[in-house]
Design a protein around this motif. Structure first.
Motif, PDB file in Angstrom:
ATOM      1  N   ASN A  59       0.811  -0.958  -0.017  1.00  0.00           N
ATOM      2  CA  ASN A  59      -0.064   0.027   0.055  1.00  0.00           C
ATOM      3  C   ASN A  59       0.913   1.260  -0.278  1.00  0.00           C
ATOM      4  OD1 ASN A  59       0.561   0.479   2.555  1.00  0.00           O
ATOM      5  ND2 ASN A  59      -0.038  -1.615   2.807  1.00  0.00           N
ATOM      6  N   GLY A  60      -0.112   2.137  -0.292  1.00  0.00           N
ATOM      7  CA  GLY A  60       0.538   3.509  -0.219  1.00  0.00           C
ATOM      8  C   GLY A  60       2.033   3.757   0.854  1.00  0.00           C
ATOM      9  N   ILE A  64       5.731   4.514   1.638  1.00  0.00           N
ATOM     10  CA  ILE A  64       7.031   5.590   2.579  1.00  0.00           C
ATOM     11  C   ILE A  64       7.475   5.223   3.356  1.00  0.00           C
ATOM     12  CG2 ILE A  64       6.047   7.694   4.184  1.00  0.00           C
ATOM     13  CD1 ILE A  64       3.593   7.979   2.647  1.00  0.00           C
ATOM     14  N   THR A  91      -2.261  17.644   4.119  1.00  0.00           N
ATOM     15  CA  THR A  91      -1.823  16.100   3.760  1.00  0.00           C
ATOM     16  C   THR A  91      -2.595  14.935   4.062  1.00  0.00           C
ATOM     17  OG1 THR A  91      -0.295  14.061   2.413  1.00  0.00           O
ATOM     18  CG2 THR A  91       0.147  15.981   4.984  1.00  0.00           C
ATOM     19  N   SER A  94      -0.338   9.776   6.593  1.00  0.00           N
ATOM     20  CA  SER A  94       0.788   8.464   6.649  1.00  0.00           C
ATOM     21  C   SER A  94       1.848   9.894   5.932  1.00  0.00           C
ATOM     22  CB  SER A  94       0.004   7.761   4.998  1.00  0.00           C
ATOM     23  OG  SER A  94      -0.942   6.922   5.018  1.00  0.00           O
ATOM     24  N   SER A  95       1.577  10.888   5.766  1.00  0.00           N
ATOM     25  CA  SER A  95       2.904  11.499   5.877  1.00  0.00           C
ATOM     26  C   SER A  95       3.895  11.787   6.379  1.00  0.00           C
ATOM     27  CB  SER A  95       2.099  12.720   4.083  1.00  0.00           C
ATOM     28  OG  SER A  95       1.357  12.971   3.562  1.00  0.00           O
ATOM     29  N   ALA A 172       1.114   9.813  -4.078  1.00  0.00           N
ATOM     30  CA  ALA A 172       0.086   8.719  -3.816  1.00  0.00           C
ATOM     31  C   ALA A 172      -1.432   9.702  -4.378  1.00  0.00           C
ATOM     32  CB  ALA A 172      -0.733   8.391  -2.568  1.00  0.00           C
ATOM     33  N   GLN A 173      -1.261  11.291  -4.650  1.00  0.00           N
ATOM     34  CA  GLN A 173      -2.304  11.313  -5.217  1.00  0.00           C
ATOM     35  C   GLN A 173      -2.262  11.694  -6.949  1.00  0.00           C
ATOM     36  OE1 GLN A 173      -4.446  14.173  -2.735  1.00  0.00           O
ATOM     37  NE2 GLN A 173      -4.126  12.867  -1.127  1.00  0.00           N
ATOM     38  N   PHE A 196      -4.721   2.620  -3.822  1.00  0.00           N
ATOM     39  CA  PHE A 196      -5.917   2.513  -3.559  1.00  0.00           C
ATOM     40  C   PHE A 196      -7.120   3.292  -5.152  1.00  0.00           C
ATOM     41  CE2 PHE A 196      -9.883   4.765  -0.896  1.00  0.00           C
ATOM     42  CZ  PHE A 196      -9.364   3.637   0.336  1.00  0.00           C
ATOM     43  N   LYS A 199      -8.123   6.538  -5.726  1.00  0.00           N
ATOM     44  CA  LYS A 199      -6.544   7.357  -6.139  1.00  0.00           C
ATOM     45  C   LYS A 199      -6.619   7.218  -7.645  1.00  0.00           C
ATOM     46  CE  LYS A 199      -5.155   6.781  -2.209  1.00  0.00           C
ATOM     47  NZ  LYS A 199      -4.173   7.932  -0.974  1.00  0.00           N
ATOM     48  N   TYR A 336      -8.852  18.745   3.358  1.00  0.00           N
ATOM     49  CA  TYR A 336      -8.621  17.669   4.786  1.00  0.00           C
ATOM     50  C   TYR A 336      -9.760  19.095   5.795  1.00  0.00           C
ATOM     51  CZ  TYR A 336      -6.621  14.188   2.361  1.00  0.00           C
ATOM     52  OH  TYR A 336      -5.968  13.679   1.243  1.00  0.00           O
TER      53      TYR A 336
HETATM   54  C1  PLP Z   1      -3.513   7.376   0.032  1.00  0.00           C
HETATM   55  C2  PLP Z   1      -2.681   8.616   0.619  1.00  0.00           C
HETATM   56  C3  PLP Z   1      -1.091   7.698   1.546  1.00  0.00           C
HETATM   57  C4  PLP Z   1      -1.080   5.945   1.842  1.00  0.00           C
HETATM   58  O1  PLP Z   1      -2.024   5.590   0.429  1.00  0.00           O
HETATM   59  P1  PLP Z   1      -2.791   3.516   1.165  1.00  0.00           P
HETATM   60  O2  PLP Z   1      -2.334   3.553   0.151  1.00  0.00           O
HETATM   61  O3  PLP Z   1      -4.161   4.014   1.446  1.00  0.00           O
HETATM   62  O4  PLP Z   1      -1.461   3.537   2.288  1.00  0.00           O
HETATM   63  C5  PLP Z   1      -0.122   8.356   1.362  1.00  0.00           C
HETATM   64  N1  PLP Z   1      -0.273   9.393   0.984  1.00  0.00           N
HETATM   65  C6  PLP Z   1      -1.148  10.130   1.020  1.00  0.00           C
HETATM   66  C7  PLP Z   1      -0.643  11.379  -0.190  1.00  0.00           C
HETATM   67  C8  PLP Z   1      -1.854  10.045   0.835  1.00  0.00           C
HETATM   68  O5  PLP Z   1      -2.775  10.599  -0.347  1.00  0.00           O
END
Ligand code: PLP
Length: 391
Positions: A59-60, A64, A91, A94-95, A172-173, A196, A199, A336
């Motif tokens: 996953n994203g 990271i 953001t 996750s970032s 990711a986006q 995801f 995305k 957000y």
């Molecule tokens: C969705 C997203 C992530 C995380 O990706 P996942 O696949 O949901 O873990 C990380 N950074 C940003 C900016 C995101 O939009």
């Protein structure tokens, strides 16, 4: 069918037979983990992005974390807390979560009101402040391509050079976005994306990938993603039982790779251009609606439009707008609502040191409208008319 915020059904209708065939072919071989589609996808995406290596993962978020672990390979773990990582305050969680979860010290940096992306001038100020305080050593910048538009990498890159910091691009986006002829996920020393489902390029579950031109980092990433396996002989299937460092289990399923391979040709030949057309329909119609701030795409930049995010005037009650849009069958979202530094996880630690007035203001005023390549002009018209009436 009612208007969807991101319509994965319509996409499936358009791509049903290649997707079904792709899924069936994985089931036929039963190679559910590390099947041939995974390698094929990695090669396809590396060549599209224009970098030497693409390594897929779970996953994203893992992308990271794994990237940071690779960058930290020669840093002793007890040093992590002394290392500063700079992350935009506006953001997805996750970032900032990933560096913090590894024990690094996170500093949140304000963004630009027009592009929603990290402000390179504020970034440099923050780095200088951390250096002056002398408690933490600046280590890396995580730049995010928020809502689909690449961050301002010329400026960010020169700040990273000046202070000798690693640059991690959280794309990711932004997958499919570009600056000139350079694509998203080619801007960092190491770059990440997410598949995801919602995305720009989404699979049918969780998925992610890491991109780099650096052979050593790529090797570390391949190792860390599979239990710290020995990567000196990649063709050896038993290498994962020879564990030369601590890693994790983060792989892209073969089924997900097959879905992505089925979607990818359409993504580059149709979806990217079409979603830009949809965004232009919005902009055309909303330009005349007083006091709205519309998304600003910088000259020479291309967005992949993960979101179409507007800013409402301060005298407008956003909850009320969302409620009335919903009554008219129009889904909206707020990405957000909270600055990163105000999230519970950060509030009492790094958070209180952050000064990010632009982010705070954006969190009060942003509204995301439905956007995807399968939205019709009449639907965009309906969303805009609905919004115009409510305002
Ligand atoms: C969705 C997203 C992530 C995380 O990706 P996942 O696949 O949901 O873990 C990380 N950074 C940003 C900016 C995101 O939009």
């Amino acid at each position: 069918m009612s208007l969807q915020f991101r319509d994965l059904h319509r996409q499936y209708e358009a791509l049903r037979s290649p997707i079904d065939e792709g899924i069936q072919s994985v089931i036929n071989t039963t190679a559910f983990i590390s099947g041939k589609q995974v390698k094929e996808l990695e090669q396809t995406l590396a060549s599209y992005v224009g970098v030497r290596h693409c390594i897929s993962c779970g996953n994203g978020t893992d992308a990271i974390t794994i990237s940071l672990m690779a960058l930290l390979d020669d840093v002793p773990e007890q040093e992590y807390k002394n290392m500063a990582v700079f992350v935009p305050d506006f953001t997805f969680f996750s970032s900032g979560e990933c560096p913090a979860a590894l024990g690094l010290s996170v500093y949140f940096v304000d963004v630009k009101r027009g592009t929603y992306n990290i402000n390179a001038t504020e970034l440099e100020k923050s780095i200088q402040k951390v250096k002056a305080e002398g408690k933490h050593k600046p280590f890396a910048v995580i730049a995010v391509d928020l809502f689909g538009q690449p961050a301002e990498y010329d400026a960010i890159r020169s700040v990273c050079k000046k202070y000798n910091l690693f640059l991690l691009e959280d794309g990711a986006q932004g997958f499919g976005g570009r600056i000139g002829d350079k694509l998203v996920c080619s801007f960092g020393d190491i770059s990440t994306t997410s598949f995801f489902p919602a995305k720009p390029l989404g699979c049918y579950g969780d998925g992610g990938a890491i991109f780099t031109d650096d052979d050593r980092l790529a090797d570390l990433v391949r190792s860390i993603a599979v239990h710290g396996k020995d990567t000196s002989n990649l063709s050896d299937p038993m290498a994962k039982y020879n564990n030369i460092r601590l890693g994790m289990n983060s792989r892209l399923d073969t089924l997900q790779a097959a879905v992505l391979l089925a979607k990818f040709p359409h993504f580059i030949s149709f979806e990217l251009e079409q979603v830009n057309t949809v965004a232009a329909w919005y902009t055309e119609r909303l330009e005349s609606v007083g006091e709205l701030i519309l998304p600003m795409i910088l000259p020479g930049y291309d967005s992949s439009w993960a979101q179409y995010t507007i800013q409402l005037p301060s005298n407008v009650d956003r909850d009320e707008v969302q409620k009335r849009m919903k009554e008219n069958g129009i889904p909206t979202m707020v990405y957000y609502k909270k600055p990163m530094h105000k999230q519970g996880a950060f509030r009492d630690t790094v958070g209180e040191k952050a000064f990010c007035p632009v982010t705070e203001q954006l969190c009060e005023s942003v509204l995301c409208l439905p956007v995807h390549p399968y939205l019709e002009e009449s639907e965009v018209e309906m969303v805009c008319e609905g919004l115009r009436q409510i305002l």
